[in-house]
Scaffold this motif. Structure first.
Motif, PDB file in Angstrom:
ATOM      1  N   ASP A   1       0.832  -1.208   0.000  1.00 11.67           N
ATOM      2  CA  ASP A   1       0.000   0.000   0.000  1.00 11.67           C
ATOM      3  C   ASP A   1       0.864   1.255   0.000  1.00 11.67           C
ATOM      4  OD1 ASP A   1      -2.444  -1.320  -0.082  1.00 11.67           O
ATOM      5  OD2 ASP A   1      -2.624  -1.401   2.095  1.00 11.67           O
ATOM      6  N   GLN A   2       1.951   1.244   0.771  1.00 10.72           N
ATOM      7  CA  GLN A   2       2.856   2.384   0.792  1.00 10.72           C
ATOM      8  C   GLN A   2       3.530   2.566  -0.565  1.00 10.72           C
ATOM      9  OE1 GLN A   2       5.222   1.077   4.139  1.00 10.72           O
ATOM     10  NE2 GLN A   2       4.251   2.572   5.510  1.00 10.72           N
ATOM     11  N   ALA A   3       3.975   1.477  -1.156  1.00 13.09           N
ATOM     12  CA  ALA A   3       4.626   1.554  -2.465  1.00 13.09           C
ATOM     13  C   ALA A   3       3.664   2.108  -3.510  1.00 13.09           C
ATOM     14  CB  ALA A   3       5.142   0.185  -2.883  1.00 13.09           C
ATOM     15  N   ALA A   4       2.419   1.684  -3.473  1.00 14.00           N
ATOM     16  CA  ALA A   4       1.420   2.189  -4.419  1.00 14.00           C
ATOM     17  C   ALA A   4       1.232   3.697  -4.239  1.00 14.00           C
ATOM     18  CB  ALA A   4       0.099   1.449  -4.246  1.00 14.00           C
ATOM     19  N   THR A   5       1.229   4.157  -2.995  1.00 10.67           N
ATOM     20  CA  THR A   5       1.097   5.590  -2.725  1.00 10.67           C
ATOM     21  C   THR A   5       2.303   6.351  -3.253  1.00 10.67           C
ATOM     22  OG1 THR A   5      -0.260   5.216  -0.759  1.00 10.67           O
ATOM     23  CG2 THR A   5       0.889   7.324  -0.892  1.00 10.67           C
ATOM     24  N   ILE A   6       3.496   5.849  -2.979  1.00 11.51           N
ATOM     25  CA  ILE A   6       4.722   6.513  -3.417  1.00 11.51           C
ATOM     26  C   ILE A   6       4.784   6.585  -4.942  1.00 11.51           C
ATOM     27  CG2 ILE A   6       7.232   6.251  -3.513  1.00 11.51           C
ATOM     28  CD1 ILE A   6       7.009   5.124  -0.593  1.00 11.51           C
ATOM     29  N   LEU A   7       4.340   5.527  -5.600  1.00  8.48           N
ATOM     30  CA  LEU A   7       4.352   5.486  -7.066  1.00  8.48           C
ATOM     31  C   LEU A   7       3.122   6.142  -7.686  1.00  8.48           C
ATOM     32  CD1 LEU A   7       5.714   1.868  -7.506  1.00  8.48           C
ATOM     33  CD2 LEU A   7       6.907   3.999  -8.086  1.00  8.48           C
ATOM     34  N   ASP A   8       2.168   6.562  -6.833  1.00  7.19           N
ATOM     35  CA  ASP A   8       0.917   7.173  -7.283  1.00  7.19           C
ATOM     36  C   ASP A   8       0.163   6.247  -8.233  1.00  7.19           C
ATOM     37  OD1 ASP A   8      -1.044   9.173  -7.298  1.00  7.19           O
ATOM     38  OD2 ASP A   8      -0.189  10.131  -9.076  1.00  7.19           O
ATOM     39  N   LEU A   9       0.043   4.994  -7.789  1.00  6.97           N
ATOM     40  CA  LEU A   9      -0.676   3.982  -8.566  1.00  6.97           C
ATOM     41  C   LEU A   9      -1.845   3.444  -7.760  1.00  6.97           C
ATOM     42  CD1 LEU A   9       2.290   1.746  -9.813  1.00  6.97           C
ATOM     43  CD2 LEU A   9       0.919   3.307 -11.197  1.00  6.97           C
ATOM     44  N   PRO A  10      -2.931   3.077  -8.427  1.00  5.99           N
ATOM     45  CA  PRO A  10      -3.971   2.334  -7.714  1.00  5.99           C
ATOM     46  C   PRO A  10      -3.380   1.019  -7.195  1.00  5.99           C
ATOM     47  CG  PRO A  10      -4.778   3.098  -9.840  1.00  5.99           C
ATOM     48  CD  PRO A  10      -3.300   3.349  -9.812  1.00  5.99           C
ATOM     49  N   ARG A  11      -3.871   0.558  -6.080  1.00  5.65           N
ATOM     50  CA  ARG A  11      -3.341  -0.663  -5.454  1.00  5.65           C
ATOM     51  C   ARG A  11      -3.382  -1.849  -6.416  1.00  5.65           C
ATOM     52  NH1 ARG A  11      -1.426  -4.536  -4.031  1.00  5.65           N
ATOM     53  NH2 ARG A  11      -1.171  -5.414  -1.977  1.00  5.65           N
ATOM     54  N   ARG A  12      -4.448  -1.983  -7.192  1.00  8.37           N
ATOM     55  CA  ARG A  12      -4.565  -3.102  -8.136  1.00  8.37           C
ATOM     56  C   ARG A  12      -3.504  -3.006  -9.231  1.00  8.37           C
ATOM     57  NH1 ARG A  12     -10.357  -3.867 -10.332  1.00  8.37           N
ATOM     58  NH2 ARG A  12      -9.288  -5.603 -11.312  1.00  8.37           N
ATOM     59  N   THR A  13      -3.255  -1.804  -9.721  1.00 10.84           N
ATOM     60  CA  THR A  13      -2.222  -1.618 -10.741  1.00 10.84           C
ATOM     61  C   THR A  13      -0.860  -1.982 -10.179  1.00 10.84           C
ATOM     62  OG1 THR A  13      -3.516   0.141 -11.782  1.00 10.84           O
ATOM     63  CG2 THR A  13      -1.158   0.053 -12.311  1.00 10.84           C
ATOM     64  N   PHE A  14      -0.583  -1.555  -8.934  1.00 14.87           N
ATOM     65  CA  PHE A  14       0.684  -1.915  -8.311  1.00 14.87           C
ATOM     66  C   PHE A  14       0.806  -3.431  -8.195  1.00 14.87           C
ATOM     67  CE2 PHE A  14       3.288  -3.056  -4.655  1.00 14.87           C
ATOM     68  CZ  PHE A  14       4.498  -2.521  -5.067  1.00 14.87           C
ATOM     69  N   GLY A  15      -0.281  -4.102  -7.855  1.00  8.34           N
ATOM     70  CA  GLY A  15      -0.273  -5.564  -7.770  1.00  8.34           C
ATOM     71  C   GLY A  15       0.081  -6.208  -9.101  1.00  8.34           C
ATOM     72  N   ARG A  16      -0.434  -5.643 -10.194  1.00  7.40           N
ATOM     73  CA  ARG A  16      -0.092  -6.162 -11.522  1.00  7.40           C
ATOM     74  C   ARG A  16       1.378  -5.904 -11.834  1.00  7.40           C
ATOM     75  NH1 ARG A  16      -5.275  -4.135 -12.772  1.00  7.40           N
ATOM     76  NH2 ARG A  16      -4.392  -2.288 -13.762  1.00  7.40           N
ATOM     77  N   TRP A  17       1.864  -4.722 -11.478  1.00  3.22           N
ATOM     78  CA  TRP A  17       3.290  -4.412 -11.680  1.00  3.22           C
ATOM     79  C   TRP A  17       4.153  -5.413 -10.936  1.00  3.22           C
ATOM     80  CZ3 TRP A  17       5.478   1.159 -11.764  1.00  3.22           C
ATOM     81  CH2 TRP A  17       4.839   1.905 -12.752  1.00  3.22           C
ATOM     82  N   LYS A  18       3.775  -5.667  -9.698  1.00  5.82           N
ATOM     83  CA  LYS A  18       4.556  -6.579  -8.864  1.00  5.82           C
ATOM     84  C   LYS A  18       4.569  -7.991  -9.446  1.00  5.82           C
ATOM     85  CE  LYS A  18       5.222  -7.652  -4.034  1.00  5.82           C
ATOM     86  NZ  LYS A  18       4.744  -7.460  -2.669  1.00  5.82           N
ATOM     87  N   ALA A  19       3.492  -8.344 -10.126  1.00  3.66           N
ATOM     88  CA  ALA A  19       3.392  -9.658 -10.765  1.00  3.66           C
ATOM     89  C   ALA A  19       4.088  -9.688 -12.131  1.00  3.66           C
ATOM     90  CB  ALA A  19       1.923 -10.050 -10.920  1.00  3.66           C
ATOM     91  N   GLY A  20       4.669  -8.554 -12.535  1.00  2.48           N
ATOM     92  CA  GLY A  20       5.403  -8.515 -13.800  1.00  2.48           C
ATOM     93  C   GLY A  20       4.603  -8.006 -14.976  1.00  2.48           C
ATOM     94  N   GLU A  21       3.381  -7.567 -14.746  1.00  5.75           N
ATOM     95  CA  GLU A  21       2.522  -7.059 -15.825  1.00  5.75           C
ATOM     96  C   GLU A  21       2.586  -5.532 -15.856  1.00  5.75           C
ATOM     97  OE1 GLU A  21      -1.468  -8.641 -15.565  1.00  5.75           O
ATOM     98  OE2 GLU A  21      -0.688 -10.403 -14.538  1.00  5.75           O
ATOM     99  N   ILE A  22       3.700  -5.017 -16.338  1.00  8.40           N
ATOM    100  CA  ILE A  22       3.874  -3.567 -16.373  1.00  8.40           C
ATOM    101  C   ILE A  22       3.447  -3.058 -17.736  1.00  8.40           C
ATOM    102  CG2 ILE A  22       5.545  -1.683 -16.184  1.00  8.40           C
ATOM    103  CD1 ILE A  22       7.159  -3.559 -14.339  1.00  8.40           C
ATOM    104  N   GLY A  23       2.507  -2.148 -17.734  1.00  8.06           N
ATOM    105  CA  GLY A  23       2.048  -1.534 -18.974  1.00  8.06           C
ATOM    106  C   GLY A  23       2.840  -0.273 -19.252  1.00  8.06           C
ATOM    107  N   ARG A  24       2.197   0.664 -19.870  1.00  7.26           N
ATOM    108  CA  ARG A  24       2.849   1.936 -20.175  1.00  7.26           C
ATOM    109  C   ARG A  24       3.091   2.719 -18.889  1.00  7.26           C
ATOM    110  NH1 ARG A  24       0.429   4.439 -25.677  1.00  7.26           N
ATOM    111  NH2 ARG A  24       0.858   2.602 -26.936  1.00  7.26           N
TER     112      ARG A  24
END
Length: 100
Positions: free
Chosen positions: A6-29
């Motif tokens: 949750d902190q990482a999502a805030t720092i990156l200014d991402l929705p929590r679900r988007t951060f979860g996808r990033w963490k799983a390797g699904e990074i979009g634009r």
């Protein structure tokens, strides 16, 4: 650096679900703001590795109250969520390590 998801999502200014996808390797634009945030985070990490020989000490530093930030830990500063908050921590660390 020991931040929760949750902190990482805030720092990156991402929705929590988007951060979860990033963490799983699904990074979009990644937009300009996102690139700037990642760049600052990488520079913060680099500065901590230069200043502290043991990585754990650098990661602990993020959570320790700091007079330079009015007694708040650097993590709390970054959790305000603005790009300028990341830049504030980065600039402080750059000055501490001697800049470039």
């Amino acid at each position: 650096m020991g931040a929760t998801d949750d902190q990482a999502a805030t720092i990156l200014d991402l929705p929590r679900r988007t951060f979860g996808r990033w963490k799983a390797g699904e990074i979009g634009r990644i937009g300009r703001d996102g690139k700037a945030r990642l760049s600052n985070l990488m520079e913060i990490h680099k500065a901590l590795r230069i200043i502290f020989k043991e990585p754990a000490r650098g990661y602990d530093w993020i959570k320790i109250p700091n007079a330079a930030f009015g007694g708040a830990p650097a993590l709390d500063v970054m959790l305000h969520g603005e790009l300028t908050d990341l830049m504030r921590v980065r600039n402080y660390l750059d000055a501490e390590r001697g800049g470039w």
